[in-house]
Design a protein around this motif. Structure first.
Motif, PDB file in Angstrom:
ATOM      1  N   ARG A   1      -1.910   1.781  -2.675  1.00 50.50           N
ATOM      2  CA  ARG A   1      -1.974   2.192  -1.276  1.00 50.50           C
ATOM      3  C   ARG A   1      -0.593   2.384  -0.678  1.00 50.50           C
ATOM      4  O   ARG A   1      -0.430   3.089   0.322  1.00 50.50           O
ATOM      5  CB  ARG A   1      -2.807   1.200  -0.464  1.00 50.50           C
ATOM      6  N   ALA A   2       0.416   1.753  -1.289  1.00 49.15           N
ATOM      7  CA  ALA A   2       1.780   1.915  -0.772  1.00 49.15           C
ATOM      8  C   ALA A   2       2.363   3.274  -1.129  1.00 49.15           C
ATOM      9  O   ALA A   2       3.268   3.756  -0.459  1.00 49.15           O
ATOM     10  CB  ALA A   2       2.689   0.812  -1.301  1.00 49.15           C
ATOM     11  N   VAL A   3       1.859   3.917  -2.176  1.00 53.89           N
ATOM     12  CA  VAL A   3       2.508   5.151  -2.626  1.00 53.89           C
ATOM     13  C   VAL A   3       1.628   6.393  -2.609  1.00 53.89           C
ATOM     14  O   VAL A   3       2.149   7.501  -2.745  1.00 53.89           O
ATOM     15  CB  VAL A   3       3.148   4.981  -4.031  1.00 53.89           C
ATOM     16  N   VAL A   4       0.328   6.230  -2.496  1.00 53.61           N
ATOM     17  CA  VAL A   4      -0.510   7.430  -2.442  1.00 53.61           C
ATOM     18  C   VAL A   4      -1.502   7.360  -1.291  1.00 53.61           C
ATOM     19  O   VAL A   4      -1.769   6.289  -0.737  1.00 53.61           O
ATOM     20  CB  VAL A   4      -1.291   7.668  -3.761  1.00 53.61           C
ATOM     21  N   ARG A   5      -2.044   8.528  -0.977  1.00 54.05           N
ATOM     22  CA  ARG A   5      -3.012   8.640   0.107  1.00 54.05           C
ATOM     23  C   ARG A   5      -4.301   9.246  -0.420  1.00 54.05           C
ATOM     24  O   ARG A   5      -4.316   9.840  -1.506  1.00 54.05           O
ATOM     25  CB  ARG A   5      -2.439   9.530   1.211  1.00 54.05           C
TER      26      ARG A   5
ATOM     27  N   ARG B   1       6.568  -1.678   2.955  1.00 56.96           N
ATOM     28  CA  ARG B   1       5.241  -1.100   3.105  1.00 56.96           C
ATOM     29  C   ARG B   1       4.181  -2.017   2.485  1.00 56.96           C
ATOM     30  O   ARG B   1       3.102  -2.219   3.055  1.00 56.96           O
ATOM     31  CB  ARG B   1       5.250   0.250   2.401  1.00 56.96           C
TER      32      ARG B   1
ATOM     33  N   ALA C   1       3.435  -4.970   4.725  1.00 57.35           N
ATOM     34  CA  ALA C   1       2.572  -4.595   5.848  1.00 57.35           C
ATOM     35  C   ALA C   1       1.126  -4.425   5.374  1.00 57.35           C
ATOM     36  O   ALA C   1       0.182  -4.863   6.045  1.00 57.35           O
ATOM     37  CB  ALA C   1       3.073  -3.313   6.500  1.00 57.35           C
ATOM     38  N   LEU C   2       0.942  -3.825   4.201  1.00 63.04           N
ATOM     39  CA  LEU C   2      -0.411  -3.634   3.672  1.00 63.04           C
ATOM     40  C   LEU C   2      -1.060  -4.970   3.331  1.00 63.04           C
ATOM     41  O   LEU C   2      -2.246  -5.182   3.579  1.00 63.04           O
ATOM     42  CB  LEU C   2      -0.377  -2.743   2.428  1.00 63.04           C
TER      43      LEU C   2
ATOM     44  N   THR D   1      -2.571  -6.596   6.364  1.00 61.25           N
ATOM     45  CA  THR D   1      -3.825  -6.060   6.889  1.00 61.25           C
ATOM     46  C   THR D   1      -4.920  -5.978   5.818  1.00 61.25           C
ATOM     47  O   THR D   1      -5.997  -5.460   6.081  1.00 61.25           O
ATOM     48  CB  THR D   1      -3.635  -4.653   7.502  1.00 61.25           C
TER      49      THR D   1
ATOM     50  N   PRO E   1       2.487   7.997   2.172  1.00 62.30           N
ATOM     51  CA  PRO E   1       1.969   7.136   3.240  1.00 62.30           C
ATOM     52  C   PRO E   1       3.023   6.999   4.334  1.00 62.30           C
ATOM     53  O   PRO E   1       4.216   6.961   4.046  1.00 62.30           O
ATOM     54  CB  PRO E   1       1.729   5.818   2.527  1.00 62.30           C
ATOM     55  N   PRO E   2       2.593   6.948   5.576  1.00 60.49           N
ATOM     56  CA  PRO E   2       3.570   6.948   6.668  1.00 60.49           C
ATOM     57  C   PRO E   2       4.481   5.719   6.633  1.00 60.49           C
ATOM     58  O   PRO E   2       4.092   4.659   6.170  1.00 60.49           O
ATOM     59  CB  PRO E   2       2.685   6.928   7.913  1.00 60.49           C
ATOM     60  N   GLU E   3       5.686   5.926   7.088  1.00 61.26           N
ATOM     61  CA  GLU E   3       6.598   4.793   7.253  1.00 61.26           C
ATOM     62  C   GLU E   3       6.017   3.827   8.278  1.00 61.26           C
ATOM     63  O   GLU E   3       5.156   4.193   9.071  1.00 61.26           O
ATOM     64  CB  GLU E   3       7.958   5.296   7.744  1.00 61.26           C
ATOM     65  N   LEU E   4       6.490   2.613   8.244  1.00 57.08           N
ATOM     66  CA  LEU E   4       6.012   1.645   9.227  1.00 57.08           C
ATOM     67  C   LEU E   4       6.400   2.121  10.616  1.00 57.08           C
ATOM     68  O   LEU E   4       7.498   2.607  10.836  1.00 57.08           O
ATOM     69  CB  LEU E   4       6.657   0.287   8.969  1.00 57.08           C
TER      70      LEU E   4
ATOM     71  N   ALA F   1       4.105  -1.980  13.558  1.00 61.84           N
ATOM     72  CA  ALA F   1       4.090  -2.728  12.308  1.00 61.84           C
ATOM     73  C   ALA F   1       5.373  -3.529  12.150  1.00 61.84           C
ATOM     74  O   ALA F   1       5.347  -4.666  11.676  1.00 61.84           O
ATOM     75  CB  ALA F   1       3.907  -1.766  11.137  1.00 61.84           C
TER      76      ALA F   1
ATOM     77  N   HIS G   1       5.334  -6.468  14.385  1.00 62.36           N
ATOM     78  CA  HIS G   1       4.318  -7.350  13.851  1.00 62.36           C
ATOM     79  C   HIS G   1       4.897  -8.197  12.721  1.00 62.36           C
ATOM     80  O   HIS G   1       4.788  -9.437  12.695  1.00 62.36           O
ATOM     81  CB  HIS G   1       3.194  -6.430  13.362  1.00 62.36           C
ATOM     82  N   LEU G   2       5.543  -7.511  11.766  1.00 64.42           N
ATOM     83  CA  LEU G   2       6.117  -8.236  10.636  1.00 64.42           C
ATOM     84  C   LEU G   2       7.264  -9.128  11.084  1.00 64.42           C
ATOM     85  O   LEU G   2       7.433 -10.231  10.571  1.00 64.42           O
ATOM     86  CB  LEU G   2       6.590  -7.250   9.564  1.00 64.42           C
TER      87      LEU G   2
ATOM     88  N   GLN H   1      -3.571  -2.104  12.875  1.00 69.31           N
ATOM     89  CA  GLN H   1      -2.736  -1.786  11.711  1.00 69.31           C
ATOM     90  C   GLN H   1      -3.598  -1.452  10.503  1.00 69.31           C
ATOM     91  O   GLN H   1      -3.269  -0.592   9.696  1.00 69.31           O
ATOM     92  CB  GLN H   1      -1.819  -2.971  11.374  1.00 69.31           C
ATOM     93  N   MET H   2      -4.684  -2.182  10.364  1.00 70.92           N
ATOM     94  CA  MET H   2      -5.595  -1.971   9.242  1.00 70.92           C
ATOM     95  C   MET H   2      -6.190  -0.563   9.300  1.00 70.92           C
ATOM     96  O   MET H   2      -6.226   0.152   8.301  1.00 70.92           O
ATOM     97  CB  MET H   2      -6.716  -3.011   9.317  1.00 70.92           C
TER      98      MET H   2
ATOM     99  N   ALA I   1      -3.614   1.894   8.306  1.00 69.23           N
ATOM    100  CA  ALA I   1      -3.373   1.891   6.856  1.00 69.23           C
ATOM    101  C   ALA I   1      -4.509   2.587   6.115  1.00 69.23           C
ATOM    102  O   ALA I   1      -4.297   3.202   5.077  1.00 69.23           O
ATOM    103  CB  ALA I   1      -3.211   0.457   6.351  1.00 69.23           C
TER     104      ALA I   1
END
Lengths: 504, 504
Positions: A209-213, A355, A358-359, A362, B110-113, B117, B120-121, B230-231, B234
């Motif tokens: 999930r950190a690298v693909v969508r 990233r 953060a994932l 959540t 995937p979008p940057e934070l 976020a 939050h972190l 956030q969830m 993501a």
């Protein structure tokens, strides 16, 4: 149930199993069979309707997905409860509105479980007498007594591990110990890039999930760990299979080819103790993979869960050890190597660390710390290397004996891997005459007798590997296990496919 | 760093903070400030450049996101390490290829934070002296000693909890106990629909993924639990905010309105002890919500994590208790009510059970069983009700005292909730003259002094609730906490916004 009228064979468009399913369904209705009524066995149906076991099974499965009947482990098939049937029907009603469905690509309901997922859950969800299915070793091969002592001491001395709000990346001492362990095979991990996860599966999930969508394409090894395939499907990420060789690992030439034609966003590899092949890639291949992905700025997700249980003289380096750009997300864990019940994994995410953190927050917020502290102490106290030697020796010996049994009892022409690490054998069954053996059928037949294994179709897509199966050698060899392998060999001869055959 | 040249104000298109950021960046370069060099404090910068604290902070944050500088907790801002800077730059380089980006909607990285976020972190990732930030009660309010005894006994007697491969939906005795507990407030749960999760956050995550897909729209309460926001982001699911009232909960009229115009695929509610509002919806409202969603065949995800710590005479029923169609995915957990450190949650998924089980398997496979067994025994042994009475009394009293302190020390006109359950207060700060107070600015000022709280912008989107904040009352009231509230009141008066003001 009426079985007197012969099945018609003059509708070639309708597959054989669907004809049979319709006939069975009508029969249930007409005979007024109530919920819980038992259906004839697969064998009986096959004999009565003159179809193969595979076709009979497909018909039953079709009715099962329709909620018309239900399977009960080791008992057979039964007319489903009415509540279950109506619920299913209503779910289908929603997803069946085809026009609406096509109009909104991203607003369909999440897909129903496919046959892979169902077999998968059937496999893991029920007890079975002979566990050749999961890649698990028996508890006696793990330092459970020491964990018992450690956990008791920690639960007594460090009540904050139980009582405090848990946050973030994980227990600091464990992150340090993981980085220290990795140094022993020349892999530099920064404790600050490590996130402790609920098992290696969560690590893989977060890494992806950190690298693909959704909609992206990820190159994976084929055959592939079936949980990875299910995970990709759940994340709506497309899998692009790259052939993987039982001795040399992922075919880099094929990967290069794929890059030329497919917008591959990430690559997943199990370079050490590949699941299911048991292969260990060479250092040269690992370096080449890093270089290839670096040139294309494509991240690599490496599943190294079996890295510590590879059989060579030295622990093989993960691909990550050859990377200097934070481009490899390395996933590891302790469920295979140290303690199955604690569900601890980890992820070293390189330049994707922020990233991933953060994932993680959540996805499950944090991982319970008591077991993290126990593993940290175990690693720090130094008995891990000794334990691993014992575990690896046992696995290696069990794999050897099981391999011999497979070659002895399975049909002539069966091919089986000679793993360089890990828990499992991968076997490819021959055709019998002109008829291929279906390990899906074999799976059902064996399951009915309490013998579990992982059928090949779980490891690929579109019916690939239906003539293969994965066998777990994690349990100590006994005459019961030998008898089970022998029985699988007998059943395999019955589990032939008859696709395309018309009805008698 | 040069600070002599005045900031130019003749470029109205460039926001003030960006002008300042550019100036600071140039200054770092020209002065040749090496990595680790400390920058002037927020206050100093604000005074030197004649801008508000908010603007000075925005400038620093901007440089932080660019990897130019880095924040260190309670120390201030420093010139970033070169490695960090170049890494960031390369990431930006990748995502900056705009043409490619627009062509493939689903193949962007995937979008940057975002700033939410990051805040939050920052909030959860560092120690702070006064923890008003997280909804957590202090360990002394939990039966930690009893858990210590239970865990030690279980680790001794049931080594299989540690040594065996763990699978599936969770420890059967715990699932039965959860169903038994629910019966006490007239909520029928089937142990077979329950899946034990790694905290309630995982339950929410699985529930969402079971019913919606990327691109879908989900109606949520506003303000909303920030982890939920956030969830959703993501998971690439759009949040549709429905106003939530501090006393009556989700505005059903607004929800109906939304249904008329938006393709809402699911609704998320925290009906009992809403986070952050502390509201408890009436049974009538719960019934109406069930009816509304049933009519539209839209599933409801209910987060009931605070259900057991609501203050009324009887434990309020969850919305799920009014549903008879398996349409409510009920999420619960023990991190707030029984034991924060064990990270145990659960999900009763109704007609979505099969899907949730498959998702659980590919998300974290299973949850460690030792702590599940401990909680099962705790629930079975009957001390839970007594513990809850004590916990709720403490929370209620602490909320009352804290509420009084906020009304005493915060600027006149501050509004604060009077929660019917849970751990937290929600306060809305008044404008000072014509200038609104920004709790993002307040957050940074307070953080620098070791006082944590949850700034309002985390609970909404697009700058909503920037004049609000959430305060945790889970800790026993002390003169230090009182002093911290007083200090927040002082800092709040400094944390005014000056958006749109041109430079002097």
């Amino acid at each position: 149930m009426r079985r007197d009228a012969p099945l018609s064979s003059d509708e070639p468009a309708e597959p054989l199993y669907r004809q049979l399913a319709q006939r069975l369904s009508d029969g249930i209705e007409q005979a007024g069979l109530g919920e819980g009524s038992r259906l004839p066995s697969v064998r009986t149906l096959a004999a009565q309707y003159g179809v193969s076991l595979t076709t009979a099974l497909q018909a039953l499965r079709w009715l099962e997905t329709k909620g018309r009947i239900e399977a009960r482990p080791r008992s057979g098939y039964f007319v489903a409860k009415r509540a279950r049937r109506s619920k299913r029907t209503s779910v289908e009603g929603v997803s069946g509105e085809a026009s609406d469905k096509l109009a909104h690509r991203w607003s369909d309901p999440p897909p129903e479980l496919d046959s892979q997922a169902r077999d998968h859950l059937a496999m893991v969800g029920e007890p079975c007498a002979v566990r050749f299915d999961l890649a698990s070793a028996e508890p006696s091969l793990y330092p459970i007594d020491r964990f018992s002592v450690l956990l008791r001491r920690l639960a007594y001395q460090h009540r904050d591990l139980v009582g405090s709000h848990v946050r973030g990346a994980g227990y600091p001492a464990l992150r340090r110990e993981i980085a220290r362990q990795a140094m022993q095979y020349a892999c530099e991990l920064d404790p600050d890039e490590l996130v402790i996860t609920n098992g290696c599966v969560e690590a893989l999930n977060l890494a992806l999930r950190a690298v693909v969508r959704p909609g992206d394409v990820v190159a994976i090894e084929s055959p592939a760990y079936f949980v990875l395939l299910q995970m990709l499907r759940a994340l709506e990420v497309k899998a692009w299979p790259i052939p993987c060789h039982p001795e040399t690992g992922m075919d880099l030439h094929a990967l290069k080819e794929a890059f030329a034609h497919v917008p591959i966003k990430a690559v997943v590899t199990v370079a050490n103790g590949n699941n299911p092949l048991g292969s260990v890639a060479s250092n040269a291949a690992k370096e080449a993979l890093v270089k290839l992905l670096r040139e294309r700025d494509v991240p690599l997700i490496e599943d190294d869960i079996f890295g510590d249980v590879c059989f060579g003289e030295t622990r093989p380096a993960p691909v990550r050890a050859f990377d200097t750009h934070g481009n490899v997300l390395l996933c590891g864990g302790f469920s295979k190597s140290l303690c199955p019940g604690l569900r601890l994994g980890w992820l070293a995410a390189g330049r994707f660390t922020e990233r991933v953190k953060a994932l993680k927050y959540t996805t499950s917020m944090a991982t319970a710390e008591l077991q993290q502290a126990a593993v940290a102490e175990m690693l720090a106290s130094g008995g891990y290397a000794l334990h691993l030697r014992r575990l690896k020796a046992a696995l290696r010996q069990q794999l050897t004996v099981m391999r011999e049994a497979v070659l002895r009892y399975f049909p002539d022409g069966t091919q089986v891997t000679d793993p360089a690490g890990g828990f499992v054998l991968w076997a490819k069954l021959p055709a019998l005459g002109s008829r291929a053996i279906s390990t899906r059928t074999l799976f059902e037949l064996a399951r009915a007798e309490g013998i579990g294994f992982a059928p090949g179709h779980l490891f690929g897509e579109g019916g690939a590997y239906d003539d293969c199966l994965r066998l777990n050698a994690g349990n100590q060899w006994t005459s019961e296990l030998e008898a089970a392998v022998e029985r699988l060999g007998v059943l395999a001869r019955q589990a032939v496919r008859d696709d395309g055959r018309s009805l008698p």
